[in-house]
Design a protein around this motif. Structure first.
Motif, PDB file in Angstrom:
ATOM      1  N   TYR A  10     -68.898  15.870 -32.675  1.00 20.45           N
ATOM      2  CA  TYR A  10     -67.474  16.191 -32.529  1.00 20.45           C
ATOM      3  C   TYR A  10     -66.730  16.215 -33.856  1.00 20.45           C
ATOM      4  O   TYR A  10     -65.569  16.628 -33.910  1.00 20.45           O
TER       5      TYR A  10
ATOM      6  N   TYR B  63     -62.479  15.057 -25.342  1.00 21.12           N
ATOM      7  CA  TYR B  63     -63.469  15.947 -25.947  1.00 21.12           C
ATOM      8  C   TYR B  63     -64.266  16.697 -24.893  1.00 21.12           C
ATOM      9  O   TYR B  63     -64.445  17.923 -24.990  1.00 21.12           O
TER      10      TYR B  63
ATOM     11  N   VAL C 161     -57.909  17.146 -29.532  1.00 18.85           N
ATOM     12  CA  VAL C 161     -58.947  16.365 -30.220  1.00 18.85           C
ATOM     13  C   VAL C 161     -58.506  16.006 -31.634  1.00 18.85           C
ATOM     14  O   VAL C 161     -58.608  14.844 -32.055  1.00 18.85           O
TER      15      VAL C 161
END
Length: 428
Positions: A383, A341, A78
């Motif tokens: 995120y 993700y 990520v």
């Protein structure tokens, strides 16, 4: 709950104290309190140092890395994708000057300290308790400071803090508290007291997403049956209670003014084309704009932080994220970013289903938390948040500690059995 945790005659007590301060001050040392941010940085550094010293002097066995690999690879994937997007971004300067860069450093320090300290289920329990304590302390601080300095209003606004951030931490802490109680690691009295305070705090933040998430978590917790996850009889009994609560929220003036109108805006904005509040209308605009940007570059997106940079480039009056984790990922990092993700969510789901017999309650409640996250993330970008990865690590560590809980049994509550699961699953 905290008597042994903060024994300052031991290095572990200082480690726990620094962790609590770091997590509790993460959202608080923002905006008007950003002058206190050096204290947050110092707590992070001292947490890592004390965790390293505690591990060194405790003479524990070397950390087994095999169970940690999926989480570490996911985190690197990520972060690397966000950083690499500068190569194809429409607004590369947005990637290079993002707040996410120091956030990655904060998250890395915290996660490294936690990895050094977590080796078994008892270690996981300790950090779950520390997380709950830290958020509880933050909630009480925000409540008292709001009423003393700013009067009645959304807590945090007296310091110009956006309440949605602390609210999300409160929601996670509430869920972890329920999980600790269900696993036999927190007393009923302590659980009820903490849940009441956190629920009050969430209501005072006026965050409708977290209100819905917390209510759903409590509902699914109450309806749990150790034999088959959801008990139909409990469901039947719980539904009338929920209806009474909903009716009370919309009919009692105080509750309607504090909660009801926000929930009505959420419902009308999601399920109809009727009258909605300005917040819901703006969120609709954000999501629609993000999807348009995704359609232009569906594979890798327009680059990390690209959505906010686009709004700024067109002179939009309120530059922000798209208020939806799915559309934010799609617009900025494309399908690749979305899959990268949410691959960890899939990993945890598979893990919980595959090893559900090791600890049915823990596997059930992690699935509940994942389900709630998937629902709530339609209305919130997570995120990019440091606390999000701390919570994901705690969920991951819980899932990979199946069998280490002496009270896990078949249902996860007070069913002792021989410790026959001392395999790689016990080492996180």
């Amino acid at each position: 709950m905290s008597e042994v945790l903060f024994d300052l005659s031991r290095i572990s007590g200082w480690r726990n104290l620094f962790f609590v301060f770091a997590v509790g001050s993460y959202s608080v040392t923002q905006a008007d309190l950003d002058s206190l941010r050096p204290l947050y940085w110092a707590s992070l550094v001292f947490f890592l140092l004390s965790a390293a010293l505690e591990r060194h002097y405790s003479k524990q066995k070397p950390i087994r890395l095999i169970a940690r690999v999926p989480f570490v690879l996911w985190l690197l994937l990520v972060v690397s994708l966000c950083a690499a997007s500068a190569l194809w971004a429409i607004f590369p300067e947005a990637v290079l000057h993002s707040q996410y860069i120091p956030n990655v450093l904060y998250g890395t320090i915290t996660i490294c300290g936690m990895w050094l300290s977590i080796e078994s289920w008892s270690d996981v329990v300790r950090f779950l308790k520390l997380y709950v304590i830290s958020v509880l302390a933050m909630s009480l601080f925000l409540i008292f400071s709001q009423f003393l300095l700013g009067g009645f209003g959304r807590i945090g606004t007296v310091f110009d803090i956006v309440p949605n951030g602390p609210a999300m931490q409160m929601g996670f802490a509430l869920m972890f508290c329920l999980m600790l109680y269900g696993a036999g690691n927190c007393s009923k009295k302590a659980t009820v007291s903490i849940v009441v305070v956190l629920l009050l705090s969430i209501i005072l933040t006026d965050s409708r997403k977290t209100m819905v998430a917390s209510g759903l978590a409590i509902f699914l917790f109450v309806c749990y049956d150790k034999r088959a996850y959801l008990d139909s009889r409990k469901l039947v009994l719980a539904i009338p209670v929920v209806l009474v609560i909903v009716i009370a929220i919309f009919t009692i003036p105080f509750l309607n003014e504090t909660i009801g109108y926000r929930l009505m805006g959420l419902l009308t904005g999601t399920f109809s084309d009727g009258s909605v509040d300005l917040s819901s209308l703006e969120r609709d605009y954000y999501r629609e704009t993000a999807l348009k940007l995704f359609a232009e570059r569906p594979f890798l997106g327009i680059g990390f932080e690209g959505f906010a940079a686009y709004l700024q480039s067109i002179g939009y009056w309120h530059v922000a994220y798209s208020h939806c984790n799915y559309t934010e990922l799609l617009a900025n990092l494309g399908v690749v970013g979305l899959v990268a993700y949410y691959s960890m969510y899939l990993t945890l789901i598979v893990r919980c289903i595959r090893y559900r017999q090791d600890s049915r309650f823990i596997s059930y409640f992690i699935l509940v938390m994942l389900f709630i996250r998937l629902v709530v993330e339609y209305g919130q970008v997570v995120y990019i948040d440091v606390d999000n990865y701390i919570v994901m690590l705690l969920m991951y560590a819980s899932a990979y500690s199946f069998g280490c809980n002496p009270n896990s049994g078949g249902g996860g509550v007070a069913h002792a059995r021989p410790s026959k699961f001392k395999s790689e699953r016990c080492s996180v």
